[in-house]
Design a protein around this motif. Structure first.
Motif, mmCIF file in Angstrom:
data_model
loop_
_atom_site.group_PDB
_atom_site.id
_atom_site.type_symbol
_atom_site.label_atom_id
_atom_site.label_comp_id
_atom_site.label_asym_id
_atom_site.label_seq_id
_atom_site.Cartn_x
_atom_site.Cartn_y
_atom_site.Cartn_z
ATOM 1 N N LYS A 139 0.833 -1.208 0.000
ATOM 2 C CA LYS A 139 0.000 0.000 0.000
ATOM 3 C C LYS A 139 0.865 1.255 0.000
ATOM 4 O O LYS A 139 0.782 2.071 -0.893
ATOM 5 N N HIS A 140 1.700 1.429 1.009
ATOM 6 C CA HIS A 140 2.521 2.634 1.125
ATOM 7 C C HIS A 140 3.966 2.417 0.692
ATOM 8 O O HIS A 140 4.656 3.381 0.338
ATOM 9 N N VAL A 141 4.433 1.168 0.780
ATOM 10 C CA VAL A 141 5.835 0.860 0.484
ATOM 11 C C VAL A 141 5.902 -0.082 -0.707
ATOM 12 O O VAL A 141 5.401 -1.210 -0.637
ATOM 13 N N PRO A 142 6.465 0.349 -1.843
ATOM 14 C CA PRO A 142 6.626 -0.571 -2.968
ATOM 15 C C PRO A 142 7.409 -1.807 -2.548
ATOM 16 O O PRO A 142 8.460 -1.711 -1.906
ATOM 17 N N GLN A 143 6.887 -2.953 -2.901
ATOM 18 C CA GLN A 143 7.456 -4.216 -2.460
ATOM 19 C C GLN A 143 7.404 -5.211 -3.621
ATOM 20 O O GLN A 143 6.613 -5.061 -4.563
ATOM 21 N N ARG A 144 8.265 -6.211 -3.568
ATOM 22 C CA ARG A 144 8.179 -7.276 -4.568
ATOM 23 C C ARG A 144 6.790 -7.899 -4.498
ATOM 24 O O ARG A 144 6.332 -8.289 -3.423
ATOM 25 N N PHE A 159 -11.356 -5.432 4.530
ATOM 26 C CA PHE A 159 -11.723 -4.043 4.808
ATOM 27 C C PHE A 159 -11.085 -3.097 3.797
ATOM 28 O O PHE A 159 -9.887 -3.189 3.517
ATOM 29 N N ALA A 160 -11.922 -2.194 3.271
ATOM 30 C CA ALA A 160 -11.391 -1.132 2.431
ATOM 31 C C ALA A 160 -10.672 -0.111 3.326
ATOM 32 O O ALA A 160 -11.084 0.119 4.452
ATOM 33 N N GLU A 161 -9.556 0.511 2.843
ATOM 34 C CA GLU A 161 -9.092 0.240 1.507
ATOM 35 C C GLU A 161 -7.876 -0.678 1.502
ATOM 36 O O GLU A 161 -7.526 -1.262 0.496
ATOM 37 N N THR A 162 -7.276 -0.786 2.686
ATOM 38 C CA THR A 162 -5.979 -1.461 2.743
ATOM 39 C C THR A 162 -6.067 -2.958 2.526
ATOM 40 O O THR A 162 -5.110 -3.569 2.044
ATOM 41 N N THR A 192 -4.761 1.492 -7.774
ATOM 42 C CA THR A 192 -5.408 2.733 -7.361
ATOM 43 C C THR A 192 -6.432 2.454 -6.275
ATOM 44 O O THR A 192 -7.468 1.860 -6.520
ATOM 45 N N GLU A 193 -6.080 2.857 -5.069
ATOM 46 C CA GLU A 193 -6.923 2.820 -3.885
ATOM 47 C C GLU A 193 -7.471 1.424 -3.605
ATOM 48 O O GLU A 193 -6.740 0.534 -3.211
ATOM 49 N N GLU A 194 -8.788 1.184 -3.826
ATOM 50 C CA GLU A 194 -9.367 -0.120 -3.507
ATOM 51 C C GLU A 194 -9.001 -1.183 -4.528
ATOM 52 O O GLU A 194 -9.166 -2.380 -4.265
ATOM 53 N N LEU A 195 -8.517 -0.771 -5.694
ATOM 54 C CA LEU A 195 -8.143 -1.741 -6.731
ATOM 55 C C LEU A 195 -6.730 -2.243 -6.441
ATOM 56 O O LEU A 195 -5.745 -1.694 -6.926
ATOM 57 N N MET A 196 -6.652 -3.294 -5.647
ATOM 58 C CA MET A 196 -5.354 -3.815 -5.221
ATOM 59 C C MET A 196 -5.069 -5.211 -5.765
ATOM 60 O O MET A 196 -3.942 -5.515 -6.147
ATOM 61 N N TYR A 197 -6.080 -6.083 -5.773
ATOM 62 C CA TYR A 197 -5.811 -7.486 -6.085
ATOM 63 C C TYR A 197 -5.431 -7.680 -7.550
ATOM 64 O O TYR A 197 -4.443 -8.359 -7.857
ATOM 65 N N ALA A 198 -6.188 -7.080 -8.462
ATOM 66 C CA ALA A 198 -5.875 -7.247 -9.879
ATOM 67 C C ALA A 198 -4.477 -6.743 -10.212
ATOM 68 O O ALA A 198 -3.695 -7.451 -10.849
ATOM 69 N N PRO A 199 -4.103 -5.503 -9.801
ATOM 70 C CA PRO A 199 -2.726 -5.078 -10.094
ATOM 71 C C PRO A 199 -1.664 -5.903 -9.386
ATOM 72 O O PRO A 199 -0.566 -6.087 -9.915
ATOM 73 N N LEU A 200 -1.984 -6.412 -8.178
ATOM 74 C CA LEU A 200 -1.015 -7.282 -7.502
ATOM 75 C C LEU A 200 -0.746 -8.530 -8.328
ATOM 76 O O LEU A 200 0.407 -8.927 -8.532
ATOM 77 N N ARG A 201 -1.810 -9.179 -8.807
ATOM 78 C CA ARG A 201 -1.608 -10.405 -9.576
ATOM 79 C C ARG A 201 -0.949 -10.115 -10.923
ATOM 80 O O ARG A 201 -0.158 -10.920 -11.416
ATOM 81 N N LEU A 202 -1.255 -8.966 -11.524
ATOM 82 C CA LEU A 202 -0.555 -8.572 -12.747
ATOM 83 C C LEU A 202 0.929 -8.379 -12.473
ATOM 84 O O LEU A 202 1.782 -8.805 -13.264
#
Length: 858
Positions: free
Chosen positions: A67-72, A104-107, A330-340
């Motif tokens: 969320k706040h820290v770019p990570q592998r 829980f949104a958004e994290t 972007t904000e609540e959209l986390m899972y799709a970009p994570l898997r990409l």
């Protein structure tokens, strides 16, 4: 029942290995704010920063959330999956499968889906949202009292998702006081009471009073509440923490931002090819079907991203610098970009440094100090709200931290609006490119406007790519999920309990074409073999006599091989594996294995038949059905035999995107030495190979054609009811099963011997095929079909060129010789053949190109 709360935590590891000399990223706050963080594993998972929030002074900054820290991305996925595994361990596999997950949104929108994946939840996952969706009725709402954005909505597509009897698992990145959890459970329990809740968090930092409050809440509710975390500890704060925090923010938040870079980066759009109708996340629910569809699409989407970025593949040995790329959700959209991001990381390997993070609503002070978790910040207007278009002209300054020696940061946020959003630790971090992944609701003028997210990113990185995922909103006319499995006698001549067919019935569709016409089209590249069907071979009386003779002579041998492979599966994949045969050659074997388990062990094993197509993979809708009803780890894929191992490789490649399925094949005979689970490695006649549909439940081979099979359909097949007079499917199975009792002891001994043996595949068959291809100038291993079963298929379905037979092969080849004679195909005997026989399909075939001598190919 009496209410109770139970705590479960484990020491955690994760994140990039820190340099031995690097300070902890919470040092700056700990020294100045007087915060103390205690507990095993806490510093590996957390850093500290200061909030711009009068309700809370400090922010626990997760290093594994993204969320706040770019990570592998692989680290982020592993942390959530491991948390899910802890929940599964607590609940047991059965209850974990029935549990519904609420993030829980958004994290925790992405974390919730990852935990559901790690649990093996078949009920599905949902996340709360702060975005109202007019088309979806609100199931409920609750408040997050200490948050910067307090209201949460629950908008499931299917309200029944939250009305089940299984456990409800609530997922957040941290459990600090428990107030949000209590608010959520109270709201849901009032609508639909249940007996058990589990709270899963990366870290549990509650104090004693908070623990006691949750205990009292559970008792009052009459429910059990378990708490699971990767790490547990305490955050000890001074009494005047809010005042001290406000003072620090005022002191270090007033220096103007540095001037933008002289040369701005480019902004381009890239098309992902997102599957139609696939949800972009869990706002309205996300289950096993959606997970399988996403996994199947990820490799192609990652390839499009890699091509757009110019990234090398993992095996590319070309020298060059390793690019650093951030995939930014972007904000609540986390899972799709994570898997990409994970797919991109897997595709590029060590040839690129891929990181993942997302934007956030949370206003946080940035201080460019190695002992502080938020080094830089960008502030921009929200681009996914109803006012995003109207506010597109409002420009806000980028807010990058200044010189670390002065410990100053971005401009004050006195002019910030409630709709402002932030992205941290991107500016000044040396990214060569940023891939922004947003949904179509967020693809507004505000996103592209001066001062918007894309504009700000272009000021700090050479290249910005925008990938837009269609915003999913359930529609009344949304296609239904794949239909229920098909059973006999409505589809197939097997007993209903013998097999469930995950196929679409195409019996009324004309699909047959003359063999020669099909062969010419396939070899010319104008058609795929799975787009049509050969005309079903009708055996002559002489051929039928050969089949029955072969069955009678080999039934006991066949029964022993069935017993051996079934006992091996039960020992290594038990206690209750789910048999999934590859239609159609694997289906008679799956039926026999199921009957062995029932007759000799008293086990009633589920058995399905699914389609796999060479060059196009396995039916992902069938996989989704299996994942929705069974633990994928229990699935055992079954086939009749191996030739050179093409389907074995196809299965492994198809399942690479679906890691919860075991990419291994159990077969009756493995003459090619391609698998490790088999009944025998001898190349002998399996009588079911002698015929087509009339020994396989009257089912055709499977069909995959875009005009017949939609995105939500199973692959297709036909039921040849008109051939019932020639059907020997049940006779074949009954004849073999009649020998189970007499061969049981031998099969058990064989399985025990195999368990102690080295069964590592040698792939000798593949090497032999390559040698044959070179010796005969064929140039395409797909035109070479080794083994008795595959040779028979060549004679029944394709245009054969010649048959190679091991000299001295006896009755096992009687039917092959008869078919070859009927089709005018020469049989060459040879001493140098690792198989009993090999069938060669005519290379470079056109109609009229071959004669009886098989030598007319040019």
């Amino acid at each position: 029942m009496n209410g109770s709360v139970r705590e479960h935590s484990s020491q955690a590891t994760g994140g990039d290995p820190a340099q031995p000399s690097a300070p902890w990223s919470g040092t700056w706050v700990a020294e100045r704010l007087g915060v103390r963080l205690t507990g095993d594993g806490m510093r590996q998972l957390l850093g500290l920063a200061l909030r711009r929030n009068p309700k809370r002074a400090h922010l626990l900054v997760s290093t594994v959330l993204g969320k706040h820290v770019p990570q592998r991305p692989s680290v982020v996925l592993e942390a959530g999956t491991r948390l899910g595994a802890r929940v599964r361990e607590l609940l047991g596999a059965g209850q974990a499968a029935d549990a519904v997950v609420l993030g829980f949104a958004e994290t925790a929108t992405g974390l919730g889906l990852t935990v559901a994946y790690g649990m093996g939840s078949r009920a599905g996952a949902l996340h709360s949202t702060r975005r109202a969706v007019a088309e979806v009725a609100r199931f409920g709402a609750f408040e997050e009292e200490h948050s910067h954005a307090t209201s949460h909505l629950l908008l499931p597509k299917d309200p029944g998702l939250l009305r089940g009897d299984g456990p409800l698992v609530l997922v957040d990145d941290e459990l600090s006081t428990g107030r949000t959890v209590r608010n959520t459970i109270a709201a849901l329990h009032a609508v639909h009471p249940r007996q058990r809740y589990v709270v899963a968090a990366l870290v549990d930092t509650r104090g004693g009073d908070d623990v006691a409050e949750l205990e009292k809440f559970a008792a009052d509710l009459g429910a059990r509440i378990d708490v699971v975390a990767l790490a547990a500890g305490r955050v000890r704060l001074p009494a005047d923490v809010l005042e001290r925090g406000s003072t620090l923010v005022a002191r270090h938040g007033g220096t103007p931002a540095p001037a933008p870079a002289a040369e701005r980066g480019t902004v381009e759009r890239v098309e992902l090819g997102w599957p139609a109708g696939l949800p972009d996340g869990g706002r309205h629910g996300f289950g096993p079907r959606e997970q399988i569809r996403l996994e199947a699409a990820l490799p192609a989407m990652a390839a499009r991203l890699a091509d757009a970025l110019g990234l090398p593949a993992a095996g590319d040995s070309t020298p060059g610098e390793v690019p650093r790329v951030l995939v930014l959700g972007t904000e609540e959209l986390m899972y799709a970009p994570l898997r990409l991001a994970c797919a991109l990381e897997e595709r590029t390997g060590s040839r690129a440094e891929i990181r993942f993070s997302t934007t956030t609503r949370s206003p946080v002070l940035a201080v460019d100090d190695p002992g502080y978790a938020i080094r830089t910040a960008l502030r921009f207007p929200a681009h996914d709200t109803p006012d995003a278009t109207r506010d597109a002209t409002r420009t806000t300054a980028s807010t990058t931290a200044a010189d670390p020696a002065t410990e100053t940061a971005q401009p004050p946020v006195a002019g910030a609006a409630p709709e402002d959003r932030y992205v941290y630790n991107v500016a000044g971090q040396g990214f060569d490119a940023v891939v922004v992944v947003t949904d179509s609701v967020g693809d507004t003028p505000a996103l592209h406007a001066p001062g918007g997210l894309l504009d700000q990113l272009a000021g700090c990185t050479p290249a910005v790519l925008l990938a837009v995922v269609p915003s999913y909103v359930p529609a009344p006319d949304e296609p239904a999920p794949p239909p229920a499995p098909l059973h006999g006698p409505a589809f197939s001549s097997y007993d209903p309990e013998d097999v469930a067919w995950l196929l679409r019935d195409l019996s009324d569709v004309p699909l047959e074409a003359p063999t020669e016409e099909r062969e010419e089209a396939i070899q010319a590249g104008g058609a795929h073999y799975a787009e049509s069907l050969p005309v079903e071979y009708q055996p002559s009386p002489e051929y039928q006599r050969l089949f029955h003779s072969a069955l009678e002579s080999s039934a006991a041998r066949l029964a022993r091989a069935v017993g051996t492979v079934t006992e091996t599966v039960l020992a290594e994949r038990g206690p209750r594996p789910v048999l999934v045969s590859l239609a159609r050659a694997g289906t008679p074997v799956g039926v026999l294995m199921r009957r062995w388990a029932r007759q000799t062990r008293g086990l009633d094993l589920p058995h399905y038949a699914v389609s796999i197509v060479r060059g196009r993979g396995i039916d992902t809708n069938a996989l989704a059905h299996l994942a929705a009803h069974h633990d994928p780890a229990d699935i055992v894929f079954v086939d009749g035999w191996t030739g050179k191992g093409a389907i074995t490789r196809e299965l492994a490649q198809a399942l690479a995107a679906h890691p919860r399925f075991v990419p291994e094949l159990a077969v009756l005979a493995d003459p090619g030495s391609c698998v490790s689970t088999f009944g025998t490695r001898e190349d002998f006649l399996i009588p079911s190979a002698c015929l087509n549909s009339t020994v396989s439940g009257l089912i055709s081979r499977t069909v995959l054609r875009a005009d017949l099979i939609g995105p939500h359909d199973f692959h297709g097949a036909k039921f040849y009811r008109e051939l019932a007079g020639n059907d020997v499917s049940r006779h074949f199975v009954d004849t073999v099963a009649a020998h189970f009792t007499e061969v049981r002891d031998g099969a058990v001994r064989d399985a025990a011997a195999l368990a102690a043996a080295d069964r590592t595949p040698s792939w000798a068959g593949w090497r032999a095929v390559e040698e044959i291809s070179e010796a005969y100038g064929i140039g395409d291993v797909n035109l070479i079909k080794p083994g008795v079963g595959e040779t028979t298929r060549v004679l029944l379905r394709r245009v054969p060129w010649r048959i190679l037979a091991r000299r001295g092969a006896g009755a096992d080849l009687d039917h092959v010789r008869l078919l070859a004679e009927q089709r005018g195909v020469p049989v060459e005997e040879t001493d140098e053949l690792p198989y009993t026989c090999v069938g060669l399909i005519h290379p470079r075939y056109t109609r009229g190109a071959t004669g009886a001598d098989g030598k007319a190919a040019r």
